[in-house]
Write a protein that holds these residues in place. Structure first.
Motif, PDB file in Angstrom:
ATOM      1  N   SER A 129      -3.204  10.954  -2.051  1.00 30.62           N
ATOM      2  CA  SER A 129      -4.015  10.602  -0.889  1.00 30.62           C
ATOM      3  C   SER A 129      -3.194   9.827   0.136  1.00 30.62           C
ATOM      4  O   SER A 129      -3.531   9.803   1.315  1.00 30.62           O
ATOM      5  CB  SER A 129      -5.241   9.799  -1.306  1.00 30.62           C
ATOM      6  N   HIS A 130      -2.145   9.166  -0.324  1.00 36.54           N
ATOM      7  CA  HIS A 130      -1.279   8.463   0.610  1.00 36.54           C
ATOM      8  C   HIS A 130       0.055   9.198   0.764  1.00 36.54           C
ATOM      9  O   HIS A 130       0.982   8.676   1.384  1.00 36.54           O
ATOM     10  CB  HIS A 130      -1.038   7.021   0.148  1.00 36.54           C
ATOM     11  N   ASN A 131       0.146  10.393   0.152  1.00 38.00           N
ATOM     12  CA  ASN A 131       1.341  11.221   0.245  1.00 38.00           C
ATOM     13  C   ASN A 131       2.595  10.451  -0.154  1.00 38.00           C
ATOM     14  O   ASN A 131       3.619  10.498   0.523  1.00 38.00           O
ATOM     15  CB  ASN A 131       1.472  11.769   1.675  1.00 38.00           C
ATOM     16  N   THR A 132       2.511   9.692  -1.249  1.00 40.61           N
ATOM     17  CA  THR A 132       3.632   8.852  -1.633  1.00 40.61           C
ATOM     18  C   THR A 132       3.580   8.559  -3.128  1.00 40.61           C
ATOM     19  O   THR A 132       2.701   9.033  -3.845  1.00 40.61           O
ATOM     20  CB  THR A 132       3.631   7.542  -0.810  1.00 40.61           C
ATOM     21  N   GLY A 133       4.572   7.817  -3.607  1.00 38.12           N
ATOM     22  CA  GLY A 133       4.608   7.407  -5.000  1.00 38.12           C
ATOM     23  C   GLY A 133       5.282   6.048  -5.116  1.00 38.12           C
ATOM     24  O   GLY A 133       6.032   5.637  -4.218  1.00 38.12           O
ATOM     25  N   PHE A 134       4.985   5.349  -6.202  1.00 38.69           N
ATOM     26  CA  PHE A 134       5.520   3.999  -6.388  1.00 38.69           C
ATOM     27  C   PHE A 134       6.002   3.808  -7.823  1.00 38.69           C
ATOM     28  O   PHE A 134       5.467   4.419  -8.749  1.00 38.69           O
ATOM     29  CB  PHE A 134       4.422   2.952  -6.150  1.00 38.69           C
ATOM     30  N   CYS A 135       6.960   2.888  -7.986  1.00 37.70           N
ATOM     31  CA  CYS A 135       7.253   2.388  -9.324  1.00 37.70           C
ATOM     32  C   CYS A 135       6.129   1.422  -9.701  1.00 37.70           C
ATOM     33  O   CYS A 135       5.293   1.076  -8.861  1.00 37.70           O
ATOM     34  CB  CYS A 135       8.612   1.682  -9.361  1.00 37.70           C
ATOM     35  N   SER A 136       6.111   0.994 -10.956  1.00 40.22           N
ATOM     36  CA  SER A 136       4.993   0.164 -11.431  1.00 40.22           C
ATOM     37  C   SER A 136       4.848  -1.122 -10.621  1.00 40.22           C
ATOM     38  O   SER A 136       3.742  -1.482 -10.213  1.00 40.22           O
ATOM     39  CB  SER A 136       5.200  -0.184 -12.906  1.00 40.22           C
TER      40      SER A 136
ATOM     41  N   LYS B  72      -8.524  16.659  -3.526  1.00 42.49           N
ATOM     42  CA  LYS B  72      -7.366  17.435  -3.944  1.00 42.49           C
ATOM     43  C   LYS B  72      -6.964  18.420  -2.844  1.00 42.49           C
ATOM     44  O   LYS B  72      -5.777  18.603  -2.549  1.00 42.49           O
ATOM     45  CB  LYS B  72      -7.703  18.200  -5.231  1.00 42.49           C
ATOM     46  N   ALA B  73      -7.972  19.048  -2.211  1.00 44.98           N
ATOM     47  CA  ALA B  73      -7.700  20.031  -1.152  1.00 44.98           C
ATOM     48  C   ALA B  73      -7.267  19.337   0.137  1.00 44.98           C
ATOM     49  O   ALA B  73      -6.454  19.863   0.895  1.00 44.98           O
ATOM     50  CB  ALA B  73      -8.940  20.880  -0.905  1.00 44.98           C
ATOM     51  N   MET B  74      -7.814  18.161   0.384  1.00 44.52           N
ATOM     52  CA  MET B  74      -7.524  17.446   1.630  1.00 44.52           C
ATOM     53  C   MET B  74      -7.261  15.975   1.303  1.00 44.52           C
ATOM     54  O   MET B  74      -8.160  15.134   1.446  1.00 44.52           O
ATOM     55  CB  MET B  74      -8.724  17.541   2.583  1.00 44.52           C
TER      56      MET B  74
ATOM     57  N   GLU C  27      -6.502   4.825  -9.094  1.00 38.76           N
ATOM     58  CA  GLU C  27      -5.619   3.708  -8.728  1.00 38.76           C
ATOM     59  C   GLU C  27      -5.964   2.450  -9.529  1.00 38.76           C
ATOM     60  O   GLU C  27      -5.071   1.736 -10.005  1.00 38.76           O
ATOM     61  CB  GLU C  27      -5.711   3.459  -7.213  1.00 38.76           C
ATOM     62  N   THR C  28      -7.248   2.186  -9.698  1.00 38.39           N
ATOM     63  CA  THR C  28      -7.645   1.010 -10.476  1.00 38.39           C
ATOM     64  C   THR C  28      -7.226   1.165 -11.937  1.00 38.39           C
ATOM     65  O   THR C  28      -6.769   0.207 -12.569  1.00 38.39           O
ATOM     66  CB  THR C  28      -9.169   0.797 -10.389  1.00 38.39           C
ATOM     67  N   ALA C  29      -7.379   2.382 -12.456  1.00 40.30           N
ATOM     68  CA  ALA C  29      -6.976   2.626 -13.850  1.00 40.30           C
ATOM     69  C   ALA C  29      -5.482   2.392 -14.026  1.00 40.30           C
ATOM     70  O   ALA C  29      -5.036   1.810 -15.024  1.00 40.30           O
ATOM     71  CB  ALA C  29      -7.346   4.052 -14.254  1.00 40.30           C
ATOM     72  N   ASN C  30      -4.685   2.816 -13.041  1.00 40.84           N
ATOM     73  CA  ASN C  30      -3.247   2.584 -13.112  1.00 40.84           C
ATOM     74  C   ASN C  30      -2.917   1.098 -13.071  1.00 40.84           C
ATOM     75  O   ASN C  30      -2.046   0.623 -13.806  1.00 40.84           O
ATOM     76  CB  ASN C  30      -2.540   3.303 -11.955  1.00 40.84           C
ATOM     77  N   TYR C  31      -3.608   0.375 -12.222  1.00 39.98           N
ATOM     78  CA  TYR C  31      -3.391  -1.081 -12.130  1.00 39.98           C
ATOM     79  C   TYR C  31      -3.705  -1.729 -13.479  1.00 39.98           C
ATOM     80  O   TYR C  31      -2.906  -2.528 -14.002  1.00 39.98           O
ATOM     81  CB  TYR C  31      -4.272  -1.661 -11.024  1.00 39.98           C
TER      82      TYR C  31
ATOM     83  N   VAL D 168       3.755   6.185 -10.389  1.00 37.99           N
ATOM     84  CA  VAL D 168       2.394   6.511  -9.946  1.00 37.99           C
ATOM     85  C   VAL D 168       2.496   7.350  -8.675  1.00 37.99           C
ATOM     86  O   VAL D 168       3.045   6.893  -7.673  1.00 37.99           O
ATOM     87  CB  VAL D 168       1.565   5.230  -9.656  1.00 37.99           C
ATOM     88  N   ALA D 169       2.014   8.588  -8.744  1.00 40.30           N
ATOM     89  CA  ALA D 169       2.010   9.467  -7.562  1.00 40.30           C
ATOM     90  C   ALA D 169       0.653   9.353  -6.872  1.00 40.30           C
ATOM     91  O   ALA D 169      -0.379   9.499  -7.510  1.00 40.30           O
ATOM     92  CB  ALA D 169       2.254  10.913  -7.985  1.00 40.30           C
ATOM     93  N   LEU D 170       0.657   9.055  -5.591  1.00 39.43           N
ATOM     94  CA  LEU D 170      -0.593   8.926  -4.843  1.00 39.43           C
ATOM     95  C   LEU D 170      -0.665  10.013  -3.778  1.00 39.43           C
ATOM     96  O   LEU D 170      -0.104   9.871  -2.691  1.00 39.43           O
ATOM     97  CB  LEU D 170      -0.687   7.543  -4.179  1.00 39.43           C
TER      98      LEU D 170
END
Lengths: 304, 304
Positions: B16-23, B241-243, B204-208, B12-14
Motif C-alpha cells: 500500500s505504500h509501495n515500499t519495504g522496511f527492515c524490522s 490488492k488491485a489498487m 501492519e499491526t500484526a507485524n509490529y 516487511v513489504a508494504l
C-alpha cells in the motif's frame, strides 16, 4: 429447481431474488422489473418519444426491444465510431435488429463528422476512452434535443450503476454523488437521461437477450481491452454472492438516503455552463466545448 | 527487497505504500503512522491521561505499548468476560504484558458485576454479541469517566474501520456516517473515544506485534466463531490488492468529504439521551440503560 410462477423446470436461477424461472416467466419478470424501474423513479410516460442509445451490445438492444414491447415510442440511435472491424460489425447487428423488429433507427457516422475515433486517438496525447465517451454523449444529447425527444435512454444495468456508485463513493465525490441515478432531469441544454435497466443485473439482461434471441455484438473495443470498472464489478459480484440482493439494496438505499444528502450540500455544476461558441452545446470548459476542441485537434493533426 | 530507509534486507513489504522496511525501520514507520494519526485528527495531547481498552489481542496491546513509548500517560483496562478458557487466558496475557512493561492495569470482572457473558447468553433470546459489546462499552466508558481520563483509546485498525465504513455505506446509514471516525468528542456523559491505529492495517499491526515480541491471545470467541465483517474485510482486501493504498484513501476521503456532509444533515442522536435511573449512564432506551436491563434479565433467569 422449478419455476416459481408456473412450476415447470426453471432455466434461470436468480440468487438475488432467491428464486428461479422458466424462460417465459423470466421474460415476464424482466418486463416487470423494467416497468417498476421506470414507474418508481418516474423515468418516462407512455406517450413521450424516447431516443434509445444503442451500441449493438446486449444491454442496449434488450432495452430497445423491451421498451417497444411495453408500448413506449422508441427510436434508436447508433453512433458509428469508425473503429476498424468492430464498428462495422456492430452497425450491421444494429441495422438487422431494427429491421427485424420494425424499429426506427438513426445512424451518426463520426467519420462524416471529422471525428473518426482512430483519428481522435492519433491526435490526442492521452487514452482515447474519455474523449470517445465525451463525443458519444455530445451526439446522443444533440440528437435527443434536435429530434424533439422527451428523453435519452441508455442500457446501463445494475452492475454498471453500482460499480460507478462504488467508484464515486470510494472517492466520496460529492459532485457525482449528488446526481448519480437512473434519472437526470433535462436542464441547461441537456436532454433528460434515463436508465430503465437500473434494477437488472448484467446476468439478467444477458439471459433476456439469450432467451429473446437477440443477436448482439460481443467485440470489445480494441482501444480498451478491459471492461470499465472491472475490479469494482468483481468485488460487488463477490459481495452479491455472499449476501444476495445486496447490490440492489446498496443502489436503492443510495437513491433514498445517500443522494439527497449530497444533493442538498453540493454546489450545482450546471451553474457554470454556457453555450459553445461553435456548436451551441452546453459547456463548462471555455468558449468552445470539448468536442469542438477535439475536432480542431484532429484537423490540425491531419494538416500537420 | 531492500529496506527503503537503511538499505538492509527488508523484512516487511508494504504494497500500500509501495515500499519495504527492515524490522527496526518498520517499527519506526509504525510509530510515525500512530503519531500522524493522533496529530492529524487531534486525538490526544501528551499530558492527557488516556485509558486504553485492552482485550489481550495484538491490536490493543500494540497500541498500549506504542502509546507508552511515545510518552503518553497510558493506563490499561481489561474486562474479564468470564467466558470459560478464553477469558482466563486473555487475562493472564494482559497481566504479564503490563507487568513486563511496567504499565498500569485495571481489571473489571463481569462475574463480579453479575454479568458473566455465559449467564447473559443464557438469559437472552438472541445472539449475545451485541449485548456483550454494549456491556463492554458501558464499563469502558464508566471507567474512563470515573477515573478522570481525558480519553478512552481502542485498538481499531484501518481494516476494522474501513469494513465498518463500507457496511454503513452499503446501507447509507446517515446516523453512523455522520459520526464514524477516529475521534468521537466527549459529550452527554460519554468520554472522548479515540482510535490511534486508524492509519494502520491489521497486517501492519500484526507485524509490529511480532517484531516487538508481544505475546497476545489468539483465541477467538466461542460465541462468535467468525470475525466481524469478514466478508467486507475480504472484499476490501481484494480492492487493496488491485489498487494499493485504496483503503486508506477511502477512509481519509470519507473523513474529509463524506462525514461532514452527513454530519450537516443528520439529527443529533444524543439529543434524546438521559441518565439511567439506576446507574446514571447516558441512555436513549427508556428509564433504565441497556446494561441495567440485561442485569435484571440475568437475575430473573437465575431466580427462575
Amino acid at each position: 429447481m422449478k419455476c416459481k410462477v408456473c412450476g415447470q423446470t426453471a432455466h434461470v436461477a436468480l440468487n438475488s431474488h432467491n428464486t428461479g424461472f422458466c424462460s417465459k416467466c423470466f421474460c415476464d419478470f424482466f418486463s416487470r422489473q423494467v416497468a417498476r424501474g421506470i414507474e418508481s423513479q418516474k423515468l418516462l410516460a407512455k406517450q413521450e418519444p424516447v431516443l434509445v442509445a444503442i451500441s449493438g451490445g446486449k444491454d442496449s438492444l434488450s432495452l430497445m426491444l423491451e421498451l417497444s414491447r411495453q408500448g413506449y415510442r422508441v427510436s434508436g440511435l447508433f453512433i458509428d465510431l469508425a473503429i476498424p472491424d468492430s464498428s462495422g460489425i456492430a452497425r450491421q447487428v444494429v441495422e438487422r435488429f431494427c429491421k427485424k423488429h420494425g424499429l426506427d433507427l438513426q445512424i451518426i457516422s463520426l467519420a462524416d463528422e471529422g471525428l473518426a475515433i482512430p483519428l481522435v486517438k492519433a491526435a490526442l496525447n492521452r487514452p482515447v476512452c474519455s474523449a470517445c465517451g465525451k463525443i458519444k454523449r455530445h451526439y446522443f444529447n444533440r440528437a435527443a434535443i434536435d429530434g424533439g425527444f422527451a428523453a435519452l435512454a441508455t442500457g446501463h444495468n445494475l452492475d454498471d450503476e453500482t460499480a460507478r456508485l462504488l467508484s464515486n463513493t470510494m472517492r466520496w465525490d460529492g459532485a457525482y454523488l449528488s446526481s448519480q441515478g437512473p434519472l437526470l432531469e433535462a436542464e441547461n441544454g441537456f436532454a433528460r437521461r434515463i436508465k430503465p435497466l437500473w434494477r437488472l443485473s448484467e446476468f439478467e439482461t444477458a439471459n433476456y437477450a439469450f432467451i429473446e434471441g437477440i443477436e448482439h455484438s460481443c467485440a470489445s473495443c480494441p482501444y480498451s481491452p478491459g471492461a470499465s470498472f472491472t475490479t469494482l464489478k468483481n468485488i460487488l459480484g463477490r459481495l452479491e454472492k455472499a449476501m444476495p440482493g445486496r447490490k440492489l439494496d446498496f443502489y436503492q438505499s443510495f437513491l433514498k438516503h445517500g443522494r439527497p444528502v449530497f444533493a442538498a450540500s453540493a454546489p450545482k455544476a450546471e451553474d457554470a455552463l454556457k453555450p459553445c461558441e461553435n456548436c451551441g452545446s452546453p459547456t463548462s470548459s471555455g468558449d468552445l466545448c470539448g468536442v469542438c476542441r477535439i475536432r480542431i485537434a484532429v484537423r490540425e493533426r491531419i494538416q500537420a
